[in-house]
Scaffold this motif. Structure first.
Motif, short mmCIF file in Angstrom:
data_model
loop_
_atom_site.label_atom_id
_atom_site.label_comp_id
_atom_site.label_asym_id
_atom_site.label_seq_id
_atom_site.Cartn_x
_atom_site.Cartn_y
_atom_site.Cartn_z
N ILE A 115 46.59 29.55 37.00
CA ILE A 115 47.20 29.39 38.53
C ILE A 115 46.68 28.42 39.39
CG2 ILE A 115 47.19 30.73 40.62
CD1 ILE A 115 47.55 33.32 38.78
N PHE A 116 45.26 28.21 39.18
CA PHE A 116 44.38 26.82 40.20
C PHE A 116 44.54 25.71 39.32
CE2 PHE A 116 43.07 31.15 41.70
CZ PHE A 116 43.06 30.69 43.10
N GLN A 117 45.41 25.53 38.19
CA GLN A 117 45.13 24.10 37.68
C GLN A 117 45.68 23.11 38.57
OE1 GLN A 117 44.22 23.19 34.35
NE2 GLN A 117 43.52 25.34 34.30
N ASN A 118 46.96 23.40 39.36
CA ASN A 118 47.34 22.28 40.19
C ASN A 118 47.06 22.51 41.68
OD1 ASN A 118 48.40 20.83 37.86
ND2 ASN A 118 49.85 22.33 37.85
N LYS A 119 45.99 23.27 41.95
CA LYS A 119 45.57 23.64 43.51
C LYS A 119 44.36 22.77 43.61
CE LYS A 119 47.43 28.15 44.12
NZ LYS A 119 48.93 27.47 44.36
N PRO A 120 44.39 22.04 44.83
CA PRO A 120 43.15 21.34 45.08
C PRO A 120 41.97 22.30 45.62
CG PRO A 120 44.53 21.21 47.01
CD PRO A 120 45.13 21.89 45.82
N ILE A 121 41.23 22.43 44.56
CA ILE A 121 40.02 23.51 45.00
C ILE A 121 38.55 22.57 45.02
CG2 ILE A 121 38.63 25.46 43.94
CD1 ILE A 121 41.64 25.99 44.96
N ASP A 122 38.07 22.63 46.07
CA ASP A 122 36.75 21.92 46.51
C ASP A 122 35.50 22.51 45.76
OD1 ASP A 122 37.97 19.71 48.12
OD2 ASP A 122 38.65 21.64 49.37
N THR A 123 35.36 23.93 45.90
CA THR A 123 34.29 24.57 45.46
C THR A 123 34.57 26.11 45.00
OG1 THR A 123 31.85 24.88 46.00
CG2 THR A 123 33.35 25.78 47.49
N ILE A 124 33.75 26.57 44.13
CA ILE A 124 33.77 27.83 43.68
C ILE A 124 32.47 28.97 43.95
CG2 ILE A 124 34.07 29.28 41.51
CD1 ILE A 124 36.32 27.23 41.71
N LEU A 125 32.76 29.70 44.58
CA LEU A 125 31.81 30.78 44.92
C LEU A 125 31.99 31.85 44.16
CD1 LEU A 125 31.66 30.33 48.92
CD2 LEU A 125 30.33 29.11 47.29
N SER A 126 30.84 32.86 43.99
CA SER A 126 31.09 34.14 43.29
C SER A 126 30.08 35.17 43.60
CB SER A 126 31.09 33.81 41.75
OG SER A 126 31.47 35.17 41.15
N SER A 127 30.40 36.32 43.54
CA SER A 127 29.40 37.64 43.79
C SER A 127 28.71 37.19 42.33
CB SER A 127 30.18 38.72 43.32
OG SER A 127 29.58 39.76 42.76
N PRO A 128 27.27 37.76 42.38
CA PRO A 128 26.46 37.63 41.32
C PRO A 128 26.82 38.47 40.19
CG PRO A 128 25.17 38.95 42.83
CD PRO A 128 26.45 38.47 43.81
N TYR A 129 27.91 39.38 40.29
CA TYR A 129 28.16 40.35 39.04
C TYR A 129 28.81 39.64 38.18
CZ TYR A 129 27.24 44.57 42.10
OH TYR A 129 26.65 45.19 42.79
N LYS A 130 28.53 39.82 36.87
CA LYS A 130 29.10 38.82 35.77
C LYS A 130 30.66 38.85 35.51
CE LYS A 130 28.27 38.35 30.86
NZ LYS A 130 27.68 38.69 29.57
#
Length: 184
Positions: A38-53
């Motif tokens: 879904i995100f292949q063609n979206k201009p994403i600048d950064t990825i954040l996440s919960s610490p959960y695996k």
């Protein structure tokens, strides 16, 4: 200057009593690939996440695609319902949603978890102004954050979420503009 936060509820995981290290199931791994697509063609600048695996694993393909490290944000971790397993999860979760300031022993009330999630969201909005950010997170905390900005996102909404699920929240500064479901 608008900022877009793509909240990604994690894909299906294998149950283990270790919340932090619970991995995705085989179905979850397949669904995480669909999230990446879904995100292949979206201009994403950064990825954040919960610490959960399970949250990290759900967004790791996106991070690989844009060649960026996942930054862990503790504020996006799932709400702690109780320090011990609850006998009747459905009854417990219904009760805490009906009583926002109530918490089970060792758990977080809706109010406390929501404050934590909203504080993390505001910090992200101030740090990444005008950017497109993917946030790997969990259903309960995601809806509590969304509920702060628009009370249509409530317990009934949470019950209809899928694993995974994606919502784009758009802000102007720290002012909420809209939430849009990202179909998958």
């Amino acid at each position: 200057m608008q900022t877009n936060l793509y909240f990604v509820r994690h894909a299906h995981s294998k149950y283990t009593p270790d919340e932090l290290q619970r991995p995705l199931s085989d179905k979850g791994i397949q669904d995480a690939q669909k999230v990446t697509d879904i995100f292949q063609n979206k201009p994403i600048d950064t990825i954040l996440s919960s610490p959960y695996k399970r949250a990290v694993e759900t967004v790791s393909g996106i991070a690989s695609h844009i060649q960026k490290e996942i930054k862990i944000v503790n504020g996006f971790r799932e709400r702690t319902l109780s320090e011990r397993p609850v006998e009747d999860f459905s009854k417990a979760i219904t009760y805490v949603w009906s009583n926002p300031h109530f918490s089970l022993e060792g758990g977080e009330s809706n109010f406390t978890a929501q404050q934590r999630g909203v504080n993390a969201t505001i910090e992200v909005l101030q740090t990444y102004k005008g950017k497109n950010i993917v946030v790997g997170t969990h259903g309960n905390i995601m809806v509590l954050i969304m509920n702060h900005f628009d009370n249509r996102y409530d317990f009934e909404f949470w019950k209809r979420l899928k694993m995974p699920d994606i919502y784009r929240l758009t802000f102007e500064g720290t002012t909420f503009i809209e939430a849009v479901h990202v179909p998958h």
